[in-house]
Enzyme design. Sequence first.
Site: not given
Ligand code: FPP
Length: 244
Positions: A19-21, A24, A36, A68, A130, A187, A194-195
């Site tokens: 979580d956190g993309n 970031w 992402h 989605w 793995l 997480r 746990l979502s």
């Molecule tokens: C949460 O960040 C992350 C996701 C919704 C998906 C996770 C995806 C990746 C790490 C990239 C692709 C993965 C693979 C296996 C190729 P968020 O967007 O919810 O972050 P935020 O809570 O800060 O908005």
Amino acid sequence: MAGAQSTSSLPRHVAIIMDGNGRWARKRHLPRQAGHVAGVNAVREIVRAATDIGLENLTLFAFSSENWKRPAMEVGALMGLFRLYFRNDMDEIVERGARVRIIGNRSRVEQDIRQMIEEAERRTLGNNGLNLTFAFDYGGQEEIAAAARELARAAAEGRLDPETITPELVSSRLFTSGLPEPDLVIRTSGERRLSNFLLWQSAYAELLFVDTLWPDFDRKEFMDALEQFSQRERRFGALPEAVA
Ligand code: FPP
């Protein structure tokens, strides 16, 4: 590679809610998609670390059944990244001896992605390093409901005595059948939920919430998490050994 861990204290199964993309990216005034992209780099680094230290099972939450609902552009960008990941990283994953599995509802993903998933699973079927599992279009409640539906159907058709339904039987009907339950669920990004991830399977898992945003979660952070796990005392409902 030795790393900070001795194999004996390694968890058998680590599951991660990445979580956190988005945050970031926002911190850097970049579009969410850039977060992402950086998140995929972190996936690569953690998979490398996991294979280097000889971890048995790693499960990564890549896309939830609720994801989605995100804007179409973001969903499209994520799907594009999965395509790229499977195209670019599979050779290395094969070389590292990992076996890929995808858990989740495959019927909703686009056909080419479904084919890539099947191909990755087929290519790595004989690998015994793995177990690398991606939860993709995955929801824990749906998974349990599907198992209940299957058992109920068997009971209604007279193929199953409801009295024989045990936790082990339910487990055997989940996507994760054959994998040990996670010992450690991590997480990132400071959220403490746990979502809907591995709800049944995490009954006795140690939960570790770290503030680091997923794209910054690197090998060192991973090793620190494993180190913290090794210091926790797990009792599975029993008394501590000193008391028992
Ligand atoms: C949460 O960040 C992350 C996701 C919704 C998906 C996770 C995806 C990746 C790490 C990239 C692709 C993965 C693979 C296996 C190729 P968020 O967007 O919810 O972050 P935020 O809570 O800060 O908005």
